[in-house]
Structures are given as C-alpha cells and as structure tokens.
Design an enzyme around this catalytic site. Structure first.
Site, PDB file in Angstrom:
ATOM      1  N   TRP A  63     -32.757  45.136 -17.947  1.00  0.00           N
ATOM      2  CA  TRP A  63     -33.147  44.066 -16.833  1.00  0.00           C
ATOM      3  C   TRP A  63     -32.618  43.224 -15.517  1.00  0.00           C
ATOM      4  CZ3 TRP A  63     -32.722  38.883 -20.618  1.00  0.00           C
ATOM      5  CH2 TRP A  63     -31.498  38.582 -21.589  1.00  0.00           C
ATOM      6  N   ASP A  77     -45.240  29.849   3.596  1.00  0.00           N
ATOM      7  CA  ASP A  77     -44.042  27.934   3.836  1.00  0.00           C
ATOM      8  C   ASP A  77     -44.886  27.117   3.791  1.00  0.00           C
ATOM      9  OD1 ASP A  77     -41.895  30.070   5.249  1.00  0.00           O
ATOM     10  OD2 ASP A  77     -43.709  29.471   7.117  1.00  0.00           O
ATOM     11  N   HIS A  81     -40.951  23.014   4.616  1.00  0.00           N
ATOM     12  CA  HIS A  81     -40.287  23.465   5.909  1.00  0.00           C
ATOM     13  C   HIS A  81     -39.959  23.365   6.772  1.00  0.00           C
ATOM     14  CE1 HIS A  81     -38.320  27.258   7.043  1.00  0.00           C
ATOM     15  NE2 HIS A  81     -39.891  28.224   7.546  1.00  0.00           N
TER      16      HIS A  81
HETATM   17 MN    MN Z   1     -40.992  31.420   6.136  1.00  0.00          MN
END
Ligand code: MN
Length: 268
Positions: A63, A77, A81
């Site tokens: 892992w 987004d 944001h």
């Molecule tokens: Mn972005």
C-alpha cells in the site's frame, strides 16, 4: 417505469451498447498543476510513498500513502473554491447532494480554434452556432469545452510564457450566457482550470470561477477523451471525494455514451 429504465441501462452496460468513457488523467507526480505568481500559495503535485510491498514492513500486503491538493489532476471545483461562492449553501464537496454528481453533458468542440490559437475563446457566437446544430442547451447540463488540449503534456500543457499561461477558455459573456440564461450545472475543460490561461485580464478576472461559483455551480478541469463524446446524449458521472469543508477534489470522471458506431445516428 424507472425500475424498467434501470434494468434497460444495466443490460445496455452489459452488452456494450452503452459504453463507459474515462475522462480522467492518471494521477502521476509529473502531471502539471496550476502555477500561480510566486507571492501566492501553490497547489501541490501528486506524491506517492510506499508503506510496504510484501516485505518486512508488511509481509502480505502492499500500500501507499498519497499527498495531493484538492485541485490536482482531473478535479472538481465546488462553489466555496471562489470568493463569490463562499456563502453558497451546499458550497463544499461534502455538502453537495449526490444527485448533482450525475447528469447530461453537452460537448462544444472548440478544437479547431484551439489548434490555431492557444488563447482561443469560447464566445456567445460559438454557443449560438453549436445550438443551431444541436438544439438549445438544456437546463442543469454540464457543458464541456473540447479543445484537445489534453493531448499535450509537460511544459506544453501549462504553456507558460513570461506573461503567464496561455490556454483556451470562455469569455465572461459566454460563461454568463451559460449560467444565467441556460442554467447549466457546471462547466468542464481539458486545461488546468475552467478559465483561460490569461483569464486574469478579463472583467471580472477569472470569469468562469467568478460566475459559476457565485451562482453555486461547479467546475471540472483536466478532463480528457472529450473527442470520444457525442455533442449531446452523454451522461456524466463526476463525484468528488467527501472531504469535510473541501473546496474541490480529484475524482474519476466517467461518461456513459451510446456505442461509438451508433454515435452518428444518436446525434443526427
Ligand atoms: Mn480547481
């Protein structure tokens, strides 16, 4: 009715008459991230560190730990944001209703213009021409700006010059038309952001971020394989990680499309 529809969809996925197209870049330390002027904080590239690999650190398992920005690679987004979206309800990735992650996509082919001009703009006139051929963009659609920019790599992808990045994007008028008149759900691009590389010079600066997120809509960037989608008729699946108060997230973006040999009829 809806049970039959899901049964038909499952059958179509099984027999291949509905195909799944991966619109996602591979997460890799070399994949470019947006570069801001040096006085600002910077987005981190993807990093991966091995924890064990069937060895003394873990004899039967392998892992990795990964480090990543919310805005690295193919990513989503959320409204939070951008400052215009800071007070939007359900503005963070963990708050968005899951039904918002599945929906129709309209693909506007700007690849010819982008091949001629790195700063190629999506304009209201280009949207009108697309709608004359394919119909009015339905409310709550994802609109994807195809530029074939995803076929670039390395320095050509960010395309930095002395005055900053040069890459295609929408004009303020185009993104306002899409958000305010068509009521789109979100806007996606093949470049490192939803705005043009020179997007800071528009009024308002970064019009896609400003207008989309101020209206509670979403962005997708660093998409690929948009040339495999029909102009209309694809269903997009874009579910960000459920990061508490996250402003965005890397994700796997998938599109369901009619089998490619059907595309001609499906989009006629
Ligand atoms: Mn972005």
């Amino acid at each position: 009715m809806s049970a039959q529809l899901l049964e038909a969809l499952a059958a179509a996925l099984n027999d291949g008459s509905v195909e799944t197209v991966d619109l996602t870049h591979t997460l890799d330390p070399d994949f470019p991230v947006i570069v801001l002027p040096p006085e600002f904080g910077q987005c981190a590239r993807f990093r991966m560190e091995e924890v064990s690999a069937y060895d003394h650190r873990g004899p039967s398992w392998k892992w990795h730990n990964i480090t990543i920005s919310e805005h690295t690679g193919t990513h989503f987004d959320a409204p939070a944001h951008w400052i215009t979206g800071r007070d939007q309800p359900q503005g963070h990735v963990d708050e968005i209703a899951p039904g918002r992650f599945l929906g129709r996509a309209c693909v506007i082919d700007c690849s010819e213009g982008a091949a001629r001009d790195d700063d190629h703009e999506l304009t209201p006139e280009a949207i009108a021409a697309w709608e004359a051929a394919h119909g009015t963009i339905p409310p709550d659609s994802w609109v994807l700006m195809r530029t074939d920019w995803s076929k670039r790599s390395g320095a050509a992808y960010l395309n930095m010059r002395e005055d900053g990045a040069h890459s295609p994007g929408p004009t303020p008028e185009a993104i306002r038309l899409l958000v305010e008149e068509r009521g789109i759900r979100g806007f996606g691009t093949e470049t490192v952001g939803t705005d043009a590389g020179q997007g800071m010079h528009y009024t308002p600066p970064f019009p896609a971020h400003h207008t989309l997120h101020g209206a509670g809509r979403y962005g997708l960037q660093c998409l690929r394989n948009l040339d495999r989608l029909p102009p209309t008729g694809a269903v997009l699946m874009a579910a960000p990680l459920k990061i508490r108060h996250g402003t965005g997230s890397p994700l796997r973006v998938l599109a369901l499309v009619p089998r490619s040999t059907d595309n001609g009829e499906a989009t006629a």
